[in-house]
Scaffold this motif. Structure first.
Motif, PDB file in Angstrom:
ATOM      1  N   PRO A 138       2.000   2.273  -7.282  1.00 53.53           N
ATOM      2  CA  PRO A 138       1.493   1.040  -7.096  1.00 53.53           C
ATOM      3  C   PRO A 138       0.426   0.535  -5.758  1.00 53.53           C
ATOM      4  O   PRO A 138      -0.656  -0.084  -6.312  1.00 53.53           O
ATOM      5  CB  PRO A 138       2.401   0.341  -7.001  1.00 53.53           C
ATOM      6  CG  PRO A 138       3.401   1.084  -6.284  1.00 53.53           C
ATOM      7  CD  PRO A 138       3.181   2.222  -7.046  1.00 53.53           C
ATOM      8  N   GLY A 139       0.317   1.535  -4.696  1.00 53.77           N
ATOM      9  CA  GLY A 139      -0.615   0.885  -3.759  1.00 53.77           C
ATOM     10  C   GLY A 139      -2.319   1.292  -4.124  1.00 53.77           C
ATOM     11  O   GLY A 139      -2.764   0.940  -4.287  1.00 53.77           O
ATOM     12  N   GLU A 140      -1.777   2.399  -5.128  1.00 52.86           N
ATOM     13  CA  GLU A 140      -3.748   3.143  -5.428  1.00 52.86           C
ATOM     14  C   GLU A 140      -3.908   2.217  -6.430  1.00 52.86           C
ATOM     15  O   GLU A 140      -5.734   2.836  -7.053  1.00 52.86           O
ATOM     16  CB  GLU A 140      -3.226   4.361  -5.863  1.00 52.86           C
ATOM     17  CG  GLU A 140      -3.317   5.313  -5.384  1.00 52.86           C
ATOM     18  CD  GLU A 140      -3.020   7.004  -4.668  1.00 52.86           C
ATOM     19  OE1 GLU A 140      -3.315   7.141  -6.195  1.00 52.86           O
ATOM     20  OE2 GLU A 140      -3.074   7.992  -3.999  1.00 52.86           O
ATOM     21  N   LEU A 141      -2.989   1.325  -7.053  1.00 52.20           N
ATOM     22  CA  LEU A 141      -3.973   0.411  -8.738  1.00 52.20           C
ATOM     23  C   LEU A 141      -3.745  -0.331  -7.788  1.00 52.20           C
ATOM     24  O   LEU A 141      -2.865  -1.624  -7.567  1.00 52.20           O
ATOM     25  CB  LEU A 141      -2.733   0.744  -9.169  1.00 52.20           C
ATOM     26  CG  LEU A 141      -1.781   1.469 -10.324  1.00 52.20           C
ATOM     27  CD1 LEU A 141      -1.071   0.994 -11.180  1.00 52.20           C
ATOM     28  CD2 LEU A 141      -3.483   1.837 -10.764  1.00 52.20           C
ATOM     29  N   PRO A 142      -5.524  -0.844  -8.074  1.00 53.03           N
ATOM     30  CA  PRO A 142      -5.898  -2.327  -7.216  1.00 53.03           C
ATOM     31  C   PRO A 142      -5.670  -3.876  -8.299  1.00 53.03           C
ATOM     32  O   PRO A 142      -6.948  -4.104  -8.421  1.00 53.03           O
ATOM     33  CB  PRO A 142      -7.514  -1.704  -6.772  1.00 53.03           C
ATOM     34  CG  PRO A 142      -8.271  -1.142  -8.046  1.00 53.03           C
ATOM     35  CD  PRO A 142      -6.897  -0.075  -8.432  1.00 53.03           C
ATOM     36  N   LEU A 170       3.436  -6.792  -2.324  1.00 52.61           N
ATOM     37  CA  LEU A 170       5.143  -5.975  -1.597  1.00 52.61           C
ATOM     38  C   LEU A 170       5.063  -4.869  -1.942  1.00 52.61           C
ATOM     39  O   LEU A 170       6.209  -4.048  -1.540  1.00 52.61           O
ATOM     40  CB  LEU A 170       5.200  -7.384  -2.088  1.00 52.61           C
ATOM     41  CG  LEU A 170       5.154  -8.861  -1.284  1.00 52.61           C
ATOM     42  CD1 LEU A 170       5.992  -9.691  -1.762  1.00 52.61           C
ATOM     43  CD2 LEU A 170       5.266  -8.489   0.285  1.00 52.61           C
ATOM     44  N   ILE A 171       4.727  -4.126  -3.230  1.00 52.59           N
ATOM     45  CA  ILE A 171       5.693  -3.193  -4.030  1.00 52.59           C
ATOM     46  C   ILE A 171       4.538  -2.074  -3.260  1.00 52.59           C
ATOM     47  O   ILE A 171       5.170  -0.705  -4.132  1.00 52.59           O
ATOM     48  CB  ILE A 171       5.588  -3.169  -5.361  1.00 52.59           C
ATOM     49  CG1 ILE A 171       4.322  -3.085  -5.860  1.00 52.59           C
ATOM     50  CG2 ILE A 171       6.826  -4.478  -5.165  1.00 52.59           C
ATOM     51  CD1 ILE A 171       4.862  -3.087  -7.628  1.00 52.59           C
ATOM     52  N   GLY A 172       3.643  -2.419  -2.384  1.00 59.23           N
ATOM     53  CA  GLY A 172       2.506  -0.778  -1.871  1.00 59.23           C
ATOM     54  C   GLY A 172       3.022  -0.122  -0.985  1.00 59.23           C
ATOM     55  O   GLY A 172       2.733   0.715  -0.545  1.00 59.23           O
ATOM     56  N   VAL A 173       4.834  -0.645  -0.548  1.00 58.09           N
ATOM     57  CA  VAL A 173       5.392  -0.089   0.627  1.00 58.09           C
ATOM     58  C   VAL A 173       6.071   1.071   0.438  1.00 58.09           C
ATOM     59  O   VAL A 173       6.405   1.495  -1.384  1.00 58.09           O
ATOM     60  CB  VAL A 173       6.422  -0.682   1.039  1.00 58.09           C
ATOM     61  CG1 VAL A 173       5.420  -1.958   1.823  1.00 58.09           C
ATOM     62  CG2 VAL A 173       7.114  -1.436   0.393  1.00 58.09           C
ATOM     63  N   ASP A 174       6.868   1.969   0.705  1.00 62.40           N
ATOM     64  CA  ASP A 174       7.745   3.958   0.448  1.00 62.40           C
ATOM     65  C   ASP A 174       8.672   3.069  -0.479  1.00 62.40           C
ATOM     66  O   ASP A 174       8.813   3.894  -1.691  1.00 62.40           O
ATOM     67  CB  ASP A 174       7.412   4.508   1.057  1.00 62.40           C
ATOM     68  CG  ASP A 174       6.459   5.178   2.434  1.00 62.40           C
ATOM     69  OD1 ASP A 174       5.058   5.368   1.262  1.00 62.40           O
ATOM     70  OD2 ASP A 174       6.428   6.039   3.232  1.00 62.40           O
TER      71      ASP A 174
END
Length: 241
Positions: A138-142, A170-174
């Protein structure tokens, strides 16, 4: 009285009533059962998958996470895995003798695939996972408030575009990134289906999920489909079966 093949279900998750449908294959013997997780907001709800599974001897459940399609509560991304576990709790309660508890699997599309991987990584009751068009990093989807307002929040309860943007960060973490969690599923099988030209979730995310998954894992790519496999549902059903 013999069951009629489909019934509504209500599942409680942290005090919220989640609504769904239980599709039952013929007769009352226990059968493998799939929990089908739709995406965000869930315009495609995968009822065709449920009917195909039922015709092939599988039960299935389609449920709606809190804040979506009549389920109580405000929509909250981090609650999806917990809501999914609540459905597994209900299926494991003894209320549904037609469900074989040794053969429970998850099928997830898009953000439903995201939740399926995270749930299976933490819950041994899940004996296999199949995802298509899954959000894996999710962290790669802006995704911010603009796409939230256009694509997501009009169909969800208790969440504004600004709140969506905050939740997405908030869901961009491992802990909420499937590629970081998928290895915990092995030796249970993982099937990854994705469209090569997917313009919502890049195919590179599916390939990364495959590379991080333990055996047995399999990836199958479609050369022409869109994110929801709208024009290629027969192909999707064939490979899921």
């Amino acid at each position: 009285m013999p069951h009629q093949g489909q019934t509504g279900i209500v599942v409680e998750s942290e005090g919220y009533r989640l609504l769904g449908s239980l599709f039952l294959a013929p007769d009352d013997s226990s059968k493998p059962t799939a929990v089908i997780l739709h995406g965000m907001p869930g315009i495609e709800q995968n009822v065709d998958l449920a009917h195909a599974l039922r015709s092939n001897g599988w039960n299935s459940v389609i449920f709606h996470p809190r804040g979506s399609w009549g389920s109580e509560g405000a929509y909250w991304l981090k609650s999806h895995p917990g809501d999914t576990r609540a459905v597994l709790d209900a299926l494991s309660s003894g209320m549904y003798p037609q469900v074989d508890l040794a053969r429970l699997v998850l099928i997830g599309h898009s953000m439903g695939g995201w939740a399926a991987i995270l749930t299976a990584a933490q819950d041994e009751r899940v004996r296999g996972v199949a995802v298509y068009g899954a959000v894996c990093i999710p962290g790669e989807l802006p995704w911010g408030r603009d796409i939230g307002e256009e694509e997501f929040t009009p169909w969800l309860t208790g969440i504004t575009p600004e709140m969506f943007e905050d939740q997405w960060k908030l869901i961009g973490v491992d802990a909420y990134t499937p590629v970081k969690q998928v290895s915990k599923i092995a030796p249970r099988p993982v099937l990854i289906l994705h469209a090569e030209p997917d313009d919502v979730v890049p195919v590179s995310q599916a390939q990364a999920l495959y590379e991080h998954a333990g055996e047995p894992q399999r990836i199958i790519l479609h050369p022409d489909a869109n994110h929801s496999f709208t024009w290629h549902r027969a192909w999707l059903i064939e490979h899921l079966l």
